[in-house]
Design a protein around this motif. Structure first.
Motif, PDB file in Angstrom:
ATOM      1  N   GLU A  70     -33.012  16.306  -7.785  1.00 39.00           N
ATOM      2  CA  GLU A  70     -34.021  15.996  -8.805  1.00 39.00           C
ATOM      3  C   GLU A  70     -34.600  14.605  -8.574  1.00 39.00           C
ATOM      4  O   GLU A  70     -35.823  14.395  -8.674  1.00 39.00           O
ATOM      5  N   GLN A  71     -33.739  13.647  -8.246  1.00 42.54           N
ATOM      6  CA  GLN A  71     -34.202  12.288  -7.966  1.00 42.54           C
ATOM      7  C   GLN A  71     -35.048  12.255  -6.692  1.00 42.54           C
ATOM      8  O   GLN A  71     -36.074  11.564  -6.627  1.00 42.54           O
ATOM      9  N   LEU A  72     -34.619  13.005  -5.682  1.00 37.97           N
ATOM     10  CA  LEU A  72     -35.378  13.056  -4.433  1.00 37.97           C
ATOM     11  C   LEU A  72     -36.734  13.711  -4.670  1.00 37.97           C
ATOM     12  O   LEU A  72     -37.752  13.253  -4.142  1.00 37.97           O
ATOM     13  N   GLY A 149     -28.493  -3.634 -10.135  1.00 39.68           N
ATOM     14  CA  GLY A 149     -27.137  -3.956  -9.676  1.00 39.68           C
ATOM     15  C   GLY A 149     -26.267  -2.748  -9.387  1.00 39.68           C
ATOM     16  O   GLY A 149     -25.125  -2.669  -9.852  1.00 39.68           O
ATOM     17  N   ARG A 150     -26.760  -1.838  -8.531  1.00 42.43           N
ATOM     18  CA  ARG A 150     -26.017  -0.600  -8.265  1.00 42.43           C
ATOM     19  C   ARG A 150     -25.393  -0.554  -6.868  1.00 42.43           C
ATOM     20  O   ARG A 150     -24.992   0.519  -6.406  1.00 42.43           O
ATOM     21  N   ILE A 160     -27.796   4.510   3.808  1.00 38.04           N
ATOM     22  CA  ILE A 160     -28.473   4.817   2.558  1.00 38.04           C
ATOM     23  C   ILE A 160     -29.964   5.015   2.839  1.00 38.04           C
ATOM     24  O   ILE A 160     -30.497   4.468   3.795  1.00 38.04           O
ATOM     25  N   TRP A 161     -30.597   5.803   1.994  1.00 44.74           N
ATOM     26  CA  TRP A 161     -32.046   5.982   2.036  1.00 44.74           C
ATOM     27  C   TRP A 161     -32.652   5.288   0.839  1.00 44.74           C
ATOM     28  O   TRP A 161     -32.190   5.488  -0.295  1.00 44.74           O
ATOM     29  N   ILE A 162     -33.657   4.468   1.085  1.00 44.56           N
ATOM     30  CA  ILE A 162     -34.253   3.694  -0.001  1.00 44.56           C
ATOM     31  C   ILE A 162     -35.772   3.640   0.144  1.00 44.56           C
ATOM     32  O   ILE A 162     -36.319   3.895   1.220  1.00 44.56           O
ATOM     33  N   ARG A 163     -36.425   3.295  -0.949  1.00 44.77           N
ATOM     34  CA  ARG A 163     -37.838   2.925  -0.920  1.00 44.77           C
ATOM     35  C   ARG A 163     -37.888   1.489  -1.435  1.00 44.77           C
ATOM     36  O   ARG A 163     -37.403   1.198  -2.532  1.00 44.77           O
ATOM     37  N   SER A 176     -34.305   5.156  -7.216  1.00 43.53           N
ATOM     38  CA  SER A 176     -32.920   5.389  -6.821  1.00 43.53           C
ATOM     39  C   SER A 176     -32.745   5.224  -5.313  1.00 43.53           C
ATOM     40  O   SER A 176     -33.717   5.198  -4.560  1.00 43.53           O
ATOM     41  N   PHE A 177     -31.496   5.121  -4.881  1.00 46.96           N
ATOM     42  CA  PHE A 177     -31.209   5.206  -3.455  1.00 46.96           C
ATOM     43  C   PHE A 177     -30.299   6.416  -3.235  1.00 46.96           C
ATOM     44  O   PHE A 177     -29.658   6.918  -4.155  1.00 46.96           O
ATOM     45  N   PHE A 178     -30.259   6.888  -1.993  1.00 44.04           N
ATOM     46  CA  PHE A 178     -29.506   8.097  -1.666  1.00 44.04           C
ATOM     47  C   PHE A 178     -28.519   7.795  -0.548  1.00 44.04           C
ATOM     48  O   PHE A 178     -28.858   7.103   0.410  1.00 44.04           O
ATOM     49  N   LEU A 179     -27.312   8.320  -0.675  1.00 45.73           N
ATOM     50  CA  LEU A 179     -26.325   8.172   0.384  1.00 45.73           C
ATOM     51  C   LEU A 179     -26.691   9.097   1.536  1.00 45.73           C
ATOM     52  O   LEU A 179     -26.935  10.287   1.340  1.00 45.73           O
TER      53      LEU A 179
END
Length: 217
Positions: A70-72, A149-150, A160-163, A176-179
């Motif tokens: 859902e976040q992705l 602060g996550r 990790i995957w980030i924007r 959010s970030f994704f593992l």
């Protein structure tokens, strides 16, 4: 000597203030855009996007999305999905805001337009708000701040995957970030090396990141 110290302290304070202003401007832009996406996107567009997304990530159309998917989906929907009008939601947002916003706001929008979901290999986690790492496609070293602060539970060499958006002294994580998964990153790098003469790494990730964030079942 006292005057020199006084000037140095003032300089540090000014630099910290400018850094905070830059961070706040990024967060403020994203919050306004988040509001726009949630309030002004019609149901038809969301249904169409959900259908396309599940095809891209190889999920059954009738299957409900997990929290991570859902976040992705939201990130892809907000930044990469091309609407029925032939534009991304971010392009529509900037066009809607163009006449009433300041030049600095629109410049901030340009940074968001070029943002991509990208993999980062974690090198160090000084605290829950910052991490150091590098992107495996270019080996560029990065410092990233999460205003929420996550980062506390991340480990060295984790993917990790980030924007992220460029601030003054570092980059700021948005959303959010994704593992990630090391095997998938190896596949990603191999594919990029085959295509890097034909496109930039940003263009490559705009097209391909969605296929590599989650580990196939």
């Amino acid at each position: 000597m006292r005057e020199e110290n006084h000037e140095l302290i003032n300089f540090n304070e000014i630099r910290e203030q400018k850094q905070l202003q830059s961070d706040n401007a990024i967060c403020d832009f994203y919050n306004q855009y988040f509001f726009f996406v949630n309030r002004y996107t019609n149901i038809r567009e969301k249904v169409r996007a959900s259908h396309l997304f599940k095809e891209l990530v190889n999920l059954p159309h009738e299957a409900p999305l997990s929290d991570s998917y859902e976040q992705l989906f939201f990130q892809w929907f907000a930044f990469e999905y091309v609407t029925i009008q032939g534009k991304t939601l971010l392009q529509l947002f900037l066009a809607d805001q163009a006449k009433q916003k300041t030049e600095s706001f629109l410049i901030q929008g340009a940074f968001f337009l070029t943002s991509v979901l990208e993999p980062i290999i974690v090198s160090k986690v000084p605290n829950s708000f910052f991490l150091k790492g590098y992107t495996p496609l270019t080996n560029e070293q990065v410092i990233i701040k999460d205003v929420r602060g996550r980062f506390a539970n991340l480990e060295e060499q984790q993917v990790i995957w980030i924007r992220k958006i460029k601030s003054i002294g570092y980059d700021v994580l948005i959303d959010s970030f994704f593992l990630g998964h090391k095997q998938r990153i190896e596949q990603l790098v191999t594919q990029y090396n085959d295509k890097k003469n034909a496109m930039t790494w940003r263009s490559f990730l705009k097209q391909q990141a969605i296929y590599y964030v989650m580990k196939p079942k």
